[in-house]
Design a protein around this motif. Structure first.
Motif, PDB file in Angstrom:
ATOM      1  N   GLN A  36      42.065  36.158  45.876  1.00 19.93           N
ATOM      2  CA  GLN A  36      41.145  35.675  44.845  1.00 19.93           C
ATOM      3  C   GLN A  36      41.892  35.376  43.550  1.00 19.93           C
ATOM      4  O   GLN A  36      41.608  34.380  42.880  1.00 19.93           O
ATOM      5  CB  GLN A  36      40.034  36.703  44.613  1.00 19.93           C
ATOM      6  N   LEU A  37      42.846  36.224  43.199  1.00 20.85           N
ATOM      7  CA  LEU A  37      43.650  35.948  42.006  1.00 20.85           C
ATOM      8  C   LEU A  37      44.460  34.678  42.188  1.00 20.85           C
ATOM      9  O   LEU A  37      44.539  33.837  41.299  1.00 20.85           O
ATOM     10  CB  LEU A  37      44.582  37.122  41.692  1.00 20.85           C
ATOM     11  N   ARG A  38      45.066  34.544  43.356  1.00 21.88           N
ATOM     12  CA  ARG A  38      45.892  33.366  43.638  1.00 21.88           C
ATOM     13  C   ARG A  38      45.063  32.090  43.554  1.00 21.88           C
ATOM     14  O   ARG A  38      45.531  31.054  43.079  1.00 21.88           O
ATOM     15  CB  ARG A  38      46.542  33.503  45.013  1.00 21.88           C
ATOM     16  N   ALA A  39      43.817  32.164  43.963  1.00 20.17           N
ATOM     17  CA  ALA A  39      42.937  30.994  43.920  1.00 20.17           C
ATOM     18  C   ALA A  39      42.643  30.573  42.481  1.00 20.17           C
ATOM     19  O   ALA A  39      42.250  29.434  42.239  1.00 20.17           O
ATOM     20  CB  ALA A  39      41.628  31.296  44.655  1.00 20.17           C
ATOM     21  N   LEU A  52      46.850  35.318  34.904  1.00 21.42           N
ATOM     22  CA  LEU A  52      47.014  36.180  33.727  1.00 21.42           C
ATOM     23  C   LEU A  52      45.694  36.368  32.996  1.00 21.42           C
ATOM     24  O   LEU A  52      45.403  37.470  32.508  1.00 21.42           O
ATOM     25  CB  LEU A  52      48.073  35.615  32.785  1.00 21.42           C
ATOM     26  N   ASP A  53      44.873  35.332  32.920  1.00 23.37           N
ATOM     27  CA  ASP A  53      43.558  35.458  32.295  1.00 23.37           C
ATOM     28  C   ASP A  53      42.734  36.532  32.995  1.00 23.37           C
ATOM     29  O   ASP A  53      42.076  37.356  32.351  1.00 23.37           O
ATOM     30  CB  ASP A  53      42.800  34.131  32.329  1.00 23.37           C
ATOM     31  N   GLU A  54      42.752  36.524  34.320  1.00 23.05           N
ATOM     32  CA  GLU A  54      42.003  37.519  35.085  1.00 23.05           C
ATOM     33  C   GLU A  54      42.550  38.925  34.865  1.00 23.05           C
ATOM     34  O   GLU A  54      41.790  39.881  34.715  1.00 23.05           O
ATOM     35  CB  GLU A  54      42.028  37.182  36.579  1.00 23.05           C
ATOM     36  N   LEU A  55      43.871  39.067  34.843  1.00 21.99           N
ATOM     37  CA  LEU A  55      44.472  40.382  34.632  1.00 21.99           C
ATOM     38  C   LEU A  55      44.153  40.915  33.240  1.00 21.99           C
ATOM     39  O   LEU A  55      43.863  42.107  33.074  1.00 21.99           O
ATOM     40  CB  LEU A  55      45.984  40.318  34.859  1.00 21.99           C
ATOM     41  N   VAL A  56      44.168  40.050  32.246  1.00 21.94           N
ATOM     42  CA  VAL A  56      43.830  40.466  30.882  1.00 21.94           C
ATOM     43  C   VAL A  56      42.361  40.887  30.821  1.00 21.94           C
ATOM     44  O   VAL A  56      42.026  41.911  30.221  1.00 21.94           O
ATOM     45  CB  VAL A  56      44.139  39.340  29.869  1.00 21.94           C
ATOM     46  N   SER A  57      41.490  40.114  31.445  1.00 22.95           N
ATOM     47  CA  SER A  57      40.064  40.470  31.472  1.00 22.95           C
ATOM     48  C   SER A  57      39.857  41.832  32.115  1.00 22.95           C
ATOM     49  O   SER A  57      39.114  42.671  31.604  1.00 22.95           O
ATOM     50  CB  SER A  57      39.264  39.417  32.238  1.00 22.95           C
ATOM     51  N   ALA A  58      40.518  42.054  33.238  1.00 27.99           N
ATOM     52  CA  ALA A  58      40.388  43.340  33.931  1.00 27.99           C
ATOM     53  C   ALA A  58      40.919  44.479  33.071  1.00 27.99           C
ATOM     54  O   ALA A  58      40.341  45.563  33.019  1.00 27.99           O
ATOM     55  CB  ALA A  58      41.117  43.291  35.271  1.00 27.99           C
ATOM     56  N   CYS A  66      37.769  39.442  41.398  1.00 27.85           N
ATOM     57  CA  CYS A  66      37.849  40.386  42.509  1.00 27.85           C
ATOM     58  C   CYS A  66      36.938  41.589  42.317  1.00 27.85           C
ATOM     59  O   CYS A  66      36.748  42.368  43.226  1.00 27.85           O
ATOM     60  CB  CYS A  66      39.288  40.816  42.768  1.00 27.85           C
ATOM     61  N   HIS A  67      36.344  41.739  41.141  1.00 28.70           N
ATOM     62  CA  HIS A  67      35.406  42.835  40.874  1.00 28.70           C
ATOM     63  C   HIS A  67      34.218  42.313  40.075  1.00 28.70           C
ATOM     64  O   HIS A  67      33.821  42.887  39.079  1.00 28.70           O
ATOM     65  CB  HIS A  67      36.081  43.962  40.094  1.00 28.70           C
ATOM     66  N   ALA A  68      33.683  41.195  40.512  1.00 27.36           N
ATOM     67  CA  ALA A  68      32.578  40.575  39.788  1.00 27.36           C
ATOM     68  C   ALA A  68      31.364  41.491  39.778  1.00 27.36           C
ATOM     69  O   ALA A  68      31.138  42.255  40.712  1.00 27.36           O
ATOM     70  CB  ALA A  68      32.224  39.244  40.439  1.00 27.36           C
ATOM     71  N   ILE A  69      30.600  41.398  38.712  1.00 26.91           N
ATOM     72  CA  ILE A  69      29.379  42.188  38.594  1.00 26.91           C
ATOM     73  C   ILE A  69      28.338  41.592  39.550  1.00 26.91           C
ATOM     74  O   ILE A  69      28.132  40.379  39.539  1.00 26.91           O
ATOM     75  CB  ILE A  69      28.858  42.156  37.142  1.00 26.91           C
ATOM     76  N   PRO A  70      27.711  42.433  40.389  1.00 27.46           N
ATOM     77  CA  PRO A  70      26.710  41.908  41.316  1.00 27.46           C
ATOM     78  C   PRO A  70      25.590  41.191  40.567  1.00 27.46           C
ATOM     79  O   PRO A  70      25.213  41.574  39.472  1.00 27.46           O
ATOM     80  CB  PRO A  70      26.159  43.167  42.018  1.00 27.46           C
ATOM     81  N   SER A  71      25.039  40.132  41.168  1.00 18.57           N
ATOM     82  CA  SER A  71      24.017  39.329  40.502  1.00 18.57           C
ATOM     83  C   SER A  71      22.789  40.159  40.170  1.00 18.57           C
ATOM     84  O   SER A  71      22.109  39.892  39.188  1.00 18.57           O
ATOM     85  CB  SER A  71      23.631  38.123  41.359  1.00 18.57           C
TER      86      SER A  71
END
Length: 76
Positions: A36-39, A52-58, A66-71
């Motif tokens: 998912q990160l690679r995508a 990097l944006d995703e890692l900073v957010s996490a 990869c850890h989205a909040i359920p709808s």
């Protein structure tokens, strides 16, 4: 010769199988997260990197791909 009681050995094997299965589950989850990160990477880096944006957010405790909040949580 009497029959051998293998229950202790069976228990050890079952414990090892449980450990292996837990590791496999963990590795599959890690593989999914990495995919998912690679995508998130477009291949070109014009000012920012999706990974990097995703890692900073996490790191800031925000939801990531990869850890989205359920709808159902978002609907509240």
């Amino acid at each position: 010769m009497d029959g051998v009681d293998c229950s202790d050995v069976d228990m050890l094997v079952d414990e090892q199988l449980a450990r292996v299965r837990a590791r496999l589950k963990s590795m599959r989850a890690l593989e999914k997260q990495l995919l998912q990160l690679r995508a998130r990477c477009s291949g070109t880096h014009e000012g920012h990197c999706g990974i990097l944006d995703e890692l900073v957010s996490a790191a800031h405790g925000e939801a990531c791909v990869c850890h989205a909040i359920p709808s159902s949580v978002n609907d509240r």
